[in-house]
Enzyme design. Structure first.
Site, PDB file in Angstrom:
ATOM      1  N   SER A 124       0.688  -1.286  -0.082  1.00  0.00           N
ATOM      2  CA  SER A 124      -0.012   0.096   0.021  1.00  0.00           C
ATOM      3  C   SER A 124       1.003   1.187   0.069  1.00  0.00           C
ATOM      4  CB  SER A 124      -0.950   0.058   1.204  1.00  0.00           C
ATOM      5  OG  SER A 124      -1.368   1.354   1.546  1.00  0.00           O
ATOM      6  N   TYR A 150      -1.944  -1.385  10.795  1.00  0.00           N
ATOM      7  CA  TYR A 150      -2.210  -1.815   9.399  1.00  0.00           C
ATOM      8  C   TYR A 150      -0.806  -1.628   8.491  1.00  0.00           C
ATOM      9  CZ  TYR A 150      -3.653  -1.995   4.696  1.00  0.00           C
ATOM     10  OH  TYR A 150      -3.707  -2.057   3.317  1.00  0.00           O
ATOM     11  N   LYS A 154       2.207  -3.651   6.542  1.00  0.00           N
ATOM     12  CA  LYS A 154       2.688  -3.905   4.987  1.00  0.00           C
ATOM     13  C   LYS A 154       3.925  -3.454   5.006  1.00  0.00           C
ATOM     14  CE  LYS A 154      -1.270  -4.508   3.461  1.00  0.00           C
ATOM     15  NZ  LYS A 154      -1.551  -5.905   2.674  1.00  0.00           N
TER      16      LYS A 154
HETATM   17  P1  NAD Z   1     -10.652  -7.759   1.128  1.00  0.00           P
HETATM   18  O1  NAD Z   1     -10.938  -7.576   2.707  1.00  0.00           O
HETATM   19  O2  NAD Z   1     -11.650  -7.554   0.283  1.00  0.00           O
HETATM   20  O3  NAD Z   1      -9.927  -9.008   0.722  1.00  0.00           O
HETATM   21  C1  NAD Z   1      -8.995  -9.808   1.567  1.00  0.00           C
HETATM   22  C2  NAD Z   1      -9.263 -11.025   1.841  1.00  0.00           C
HETATM   23  O4  NAD Z   1      -8.631 -11.734   2.655  1.00  0.00           O
HETATM   24  C3  NAD Z   1     -10.632 -11.179   2.450  1.00  0.00           C
HETATM   25  O5  NAD Z   1     -11.580 -11.972   1.457  1.00  0.00           O
HETATM   26  C4  NAD Z   1     -10.409 -11.807   3.837  1.00  0.00           C
HETATM   27  O6  NAD Z   1     -11.523 -12.678   4.091  1.00  0.00           O
HETATM   28  C5  NAD Z   1      -9.199 -12.666   3.274  1.00  0.00           C
HETATM   29  N1  NAD Z   1      -8.444 -12.942   4.716  1.00  0.00           N
HETATM   30  C6  NAD Z   1      -8.231 -11.839   5.857  1.00  0.00           C
HETATM   31  N2  NAD Z   1      -7.336 -12.495   6.543  1.00  0.00           N
HETATM   32  C7  NAD Z   1      -7.098 -13.923   6.121  1.00  0.00           C
HETATM   33  C8  NAD Z   1      -6.583 -15.137   6.752  1.00  0.00           C
HETATM   34  N3  NAD Z   1      -5.787 -15.151   7.914  1.00  0.00           N
HETATM   35  N4  NAD Z   1      -6.643 -16.289   6.008  1.00  0.00           N
HETATM   36  C9  NAD Z   1      -7.109 -16.353   4.894  1.00  0.00           C
HETATM   37  N5  NAD Z   1      -8.000 -15.304   4.223  1.00  0.00           N
HETATM   38  C10 NAD Z   1      -7.903 -14.011   4.814  1.00  0.00           C
HETATM   39  O7  NAD Z   1      -9.582  -6.585   0.817  1.00  0.00           O
HETATM   40  P2  NAD Z   1      -9.129  -5.964  -0.479  1.00  0.00           P
HETATM   41  O8  NAD Z   1      -9.450  -4.608  -0.579  1.00  0.00           O
HETATM   42  O9  NAD Z   1      -9.406  -6.963  -1.645  1.00  0.00           O
HETATM   43  O10 NAD Z   1      -7.421  -5.847  -0.104  1.00  0.00           O
HETATM   44  C11 NAD Z   1      -6.670  -7.171  -0.687  1.00  0.00           C
HETATM   45  C12 NAD Z   1      -5.136  -6.784  -0.211  1.00  0.00           C
HETATM   46  O11 NAD Z   1      -4.762  -5.280  -0.805  1.00  0.00           O
HETATM   47  C13 NAD Z   1      -5.084  -6.678   1.231  1.00  0.00           C
HETATM   48  O12 NAD Z   1      -3.786  -7.138   1.527  1.00  0.00           O
HETATM   49  C14 NAD Z   1      -5.195  -5.169   1.543  1.00  0.00           C
HETATM   50  O13 NAD Z   1      -4.333  -4.753   2.664  1.00  0.00           O
HETATM   51  C15 NAD Z   1      -4.513  -4.477   0.206  1.00  0.00           C
HETATM   52  N6  NAD Z   1      -4.642  -3.199  -0.025  1.00  0.00           N
HETATM   53  C16 NAD Z   1      -6.053  -2.903  -0.124  1.00  0.00           C
HETATM   54  C17 NAD Z   1      -6.261  -1.501  -0.281  1.00  0.00           C
HETATM   55  C18 NAD Z   1      -7.681  -0.939  -0.537  1.00  0.00           C
HETATM   56  O14 NAD Z   1      -7.954   0.234  -0.162  1.00  0.00           O
HETATM   57  N7  NAD Z   1      -8.706  -1.790  -0.798  1.00  0.00           N
HETATM   58  C19 NAD Z   1      -5.304  -0.544  -0.607  1.00  0.00           C
HETATM   59  C20 NAD Z   1      -3.815  -0.818  -0.522  1.00  0.00           C
HETATM   60  C21 NAD Z   1      -3.653  -2.367  -0.297  1.00  0.00           C
HETATM   61  C1  UD1 Z   2      -6.521   5.681   4.516  1.00  0.00           C
HETATM   62  C2  UD1 Z   2      -5.565   5.282   5.509  1.00  0.00           C
HETATM   63  C3  UD1 Z   2      -4.282   4.626   4.930  1.00  0.00           C
HETATM   64  C4  UD1 Z   2      -4.765   3.366   4.136  1.00  0.00           C
HETATM   65  C5  UD1 Z   2      -5.921   3.775   3.161  1.00  0.00           C
HETATM   66  C6  UD1 Z   2      -6.623   2.399   2.414  1.00  0.00           C
HETATM   67  C7  UD1 Z   2      -5.795   7.035   7.181  1.00  0.00           C
HETATM   68  C8  UD1 Z   2      -5.091   8.158   8.009  1.00  0.00           C
HETATM   69  N1  UD1 Z   2      -5.393   6.419   6.065  1.00  0.00           N
HETATM   70  O1  UD1 Z   2      -5.866   6.412   3.454  1.00  0.00           O
HETATM   71  O2  UD1 Z   2      -3.528   4.329   5.824  1.00  0.00           O
HETATM   72  O3  UD1 Z   2      -3.592   2.648   3.654  1.00  0.00           O
HETATM   73  O4  UD1 Z   2      -6.847   4.223   3.759  1.00  0.00           O
HETATM   74  O5  UD1 Z   2      -7.153   1.605   3.245  1.00  0.00           O
HETATM   75  O6  UD1 Z   2      -6.762   6.424   7.639  1.00  0.00           O
HETATM   76  N2  UD1 Z   2     -12.347  11.174   3.669  1.00  0.00           N
HETATM   77  C9  UD1 Z   2     -13.527  12.159   3.885  1.00  0.00           C
HETATM   78  N3  UD1 Z   2     -14.489  11.428   4.748  1.00  0.00           N
HETATM   79  C10 UD1 Z   2     -14.547  10.192   5.040  1.00  0.00           C
HETATM   80  C11 UD1 Z   2     -13.445   9.504   4.642  1.00  0.00           C
HETATM   81  C12 UD1 Z   2     -12.456   9.774   3.815  1.00  0.00           C
HETATM   82  O7  UD1 Z   2     -13.532  13.243   3.688  1.00  0.00           O
HETATM   83  O8  UD1 Z   2     -15.343   9.789   5.619  1.00  0.00           O
HETATM   84  C13 UD1 Z   2     -11.169  11.820   2.977  1.00  0.00           C
HETATM   85  C14 UD1 Z   2      -9.879  11.713   3.480  1.00  0.00           C
HETATM   86  O9  UD1 Z   2      -9.621  12.648   4.143  1.00  0.00           O
HETATM   87  C15 UD1 Z   2      -8.922  11.672   2.267  1.00  0.00           C
HETATM   88  C16 UD1 Z   2      -9.801  11.045   1.147  1.00  0.00           C
HETATM   89  O10 UD1 Z   2     -11.222  11.032   1.711  1.00  0.00           O
HETATM   90  O11 UD1 Z   2      -8.676  12.865   1.959  1.00  0.00           O
HETATM   91  C17 UD1 Z   2      -9.575   9.421   1.183  1.00  0.00           C
HETATM   92  O12 UD1 Z   2      -9.627   8.809   2.462  1.00  0.00           O
HETATM   93  P1  UD1 Z   2      -9.356   7.168   2.595  1.00  0.00           P
HETATM   94  O13 UD1 Z   2     -10.456   6.559   1.708  1.00  0.00           O
HETATM   95  O14 UD1 Z   2      -9.636   6.941   4.022  1.00  0.00           O
HETATM   96  O15 UD1 Z   2      -7.845   6.930   2.051  1.00  0.00           O
HETATM   97  P2  UD1 Z   2      -6.473   7.547   2.568  1.00  0.00           P
HETATM   98  O16 UD1 Z   2      -6.682   8.654   3.386  1.00  0.00           O
HETATM   99  O17 UD1 Z   2      -5.665   7.503   1.351  1.00  0.00           O
END
Ligand code: NAD
Ligand code: UD1
Length: 336
Positions: A124, A150, A154
């Site tokens: 991330s 979290y 990562k």
């Molecule tokens: P998600 O929660 O939809 O998918 C993750 C999956 O992992 C889920 O289906 C959950 O059931 C499974 N899981 C969690 N712990 C487990 C375990 N111990 N054993 C087996 N399965 C397990 O999330 P996503 O948005 O698809 O994210 C996928 C990956 O990308 C994650 O590692 C997340 O941290 C990373 N990521 C997501 C975002 C985002 O904003 N969605 C941003 C950056 C990184």
């Molecule tokens: C957040 C997390 C980051 C994580 C990422 C993906 C924080 C400080 N950062 O990032 O660690 O990797 O999510 O899970 O929590 N916003 C609003 N109202 C809301 C929600 C968000 O105004 O109810 C704004 C935030 O201030 C930001 C933007 O929307 O400017 C995006 O927010 P968000 O989706 O939470 O993502 P990140 O801030 O990038």
């Protein structure tokens, strides 16, 4: 090539599974279904015509993981599985370290035991912490100023992968640093369940749209940005999925790191306006206090992924909003 997707029924895993199946890859999914539903397999089958094998296993189940790899004969693991709720990670840090870091160590041990040498890891942009620069590049410092457990998991997993690569010359790891994934599959069958992560902007916009939350709180309108609200690099989940496809073709020994983002930043109010334009409805919001730990503007410099993987994003915020609204219409008809 036989590929195991951990967390394969989750939001990003399921979209990646679809793109890989469409290209004819031999794909299997594993997940403990903590944050996803088994019905995702039906939806993947509807879209691709293929029902991938599924294994309900927890990363923390060492015996189960060994069994999976003993029978699996995988060439590559794409490791999506993990917990991702930032707010919850602050309240329950041990759960996050155990699941994400401990789970990854179990996975790497099973891979080693059964000779699987390639892994692509879902990291991330959070690993960059607080940088003074907005267009983030892969060689910038990581691990300083991360504000939640979290994000720390990562960073730690990235370091573990580097150490393993140091110890094992044949090990190939690709770290993909995602920026802000949004959107859904154009079929309306796959998307992010807004109940899963209540802290992020897009799931909250979705909850407001279906009437579960009365209004969006915009966290601050006094940042030094186009309209004072925070700006982020929102990437369509299908573009993100294609980033994994591109990464598969370019794996090499050691650790390679790529940002997956668009290189553009969009403000909260621009996101609201885009949603309203696509849905034709007003999205109620109010201006609230800044959220602690937030930065004004964060976006990727995605040049390395373009130069080395030949990958760049194709879809727009408008595409993401259209697909999200289509997904909401299909999935939450009764609540809309
Ligand atoms: P998600 O929660 O939809 O998918 C993750 C999956 O992992 C889920 O289906 C959950 O059931 C499974 N899981 C969690 N712990 C487990 C375990 N111990 N054993 C087996 N399965 C397990 O999330 P996503 O948005 O698809 O994210 C996928 C990956 O990308 C994650 O590692 C997340 O941290 C990373 N990521 C997501 C975002 C985002 O904003 N969605 C941003 C950056 C990184
Ligand atoms: C957040 C997390 C980051 C994580 C990422 C993906 C924080 C400080 N950062 O990032 O660690 O990797 O999510 O899970 O929590 N916003 C609003 N109202 C809301 C929600 C968000 O105004 O109810 C704004 C935030 O201030 C930001 C933007 O929307 O400017 C995006 O927010 P968000 O989706 O939470 O993502 P990140 O801030 O990038």
């Amino acid at each position: 090539m036989r590929i195991l997707l951990t967390g394969g029924t989750g939001y990003i895993g399921s979209h990646t599974a679809v793109e890989l199946l469409k290209l004819g890859y031999d794909v299997e999914l594993m997940d403990n279904l903590f944050n996803s539903k088994i019905t995702v397999l039906d939806d993947i089958e509807k879209i691709t015509g293929v029902r991938p094998a599924f294994h309900k296993i927890d990363l923390l189940d060492k015996v189960g993981m060994d069994e999976l790899f003993k029978n699996g004969r995988y060439d590559l693991v794409i490791h999506f599985a993990g917990l991702k709720a930032v707010g919850e990670s602050v309240k329950k840090p041990l759960k996050y370290y155990e699941n994400n870091v401990g789970g990854t160590i179990n996975l790497l041990e099973s891979m080693k035991k059964y000779g699987v040498k390639k892994i692509i890891f879902s990291s991330s942009a959070t690993v960059y912490g607080e940088q003074g620069v907005a267009g983030l590049t892969e060689e910038m410092q990581t691990g300083v100023g991360i504000t939640n457990p979290y994000g720390e998991t990562k960073h730690i997993i990235e370091e573990i992968l580097k150490d393993v690569a140091e110890a094992e010359p044949e090990f190939e790891a690709t770290i993909l640093r995602y920026f802000n994934p949004v959107g859904a599959h154009e079929s309306g069958l796959l998307g992010e369940d807004p109940n899963d992560i209540p802290n992020n902007l897009m799931p909250i916009i979705m909850k407001v749209a279906i009437g579960e939350i009365s209004e969006l709180s915009v966290y601050g309108n006094d940042y030094d940005t186009v309209d004072g609200t925070g700006m982020r690099d929102y990437i369509h989940v299908v573009d993100l999925a294609m980033g994994h496809v591109a990464a598969i073709d370019h794996m090499k020994p050691g650790v390679s790191v790529y940002n997956l983002g668009t290189g553009r930043a969009t403000s909260v109010l621009e996101m609201v306006a885009a949603f309203e334009k696509e849905s034709g409805k007003k999205l109620p919001y109010k201006i609230a206090e800044r959220r602690p730990g937030d930065l004004a503007i964060i976006y990727a410099n995605p040049a390395k992924a373009l130069n080395e993987l030949g990958w760049e994003t194709k879809l727009t915020i408008e595409d993401a909003m259209r697909d999200t609204i289509n997904y909401l219409d299909k999935k939450f008809k009764t609540r809309a």
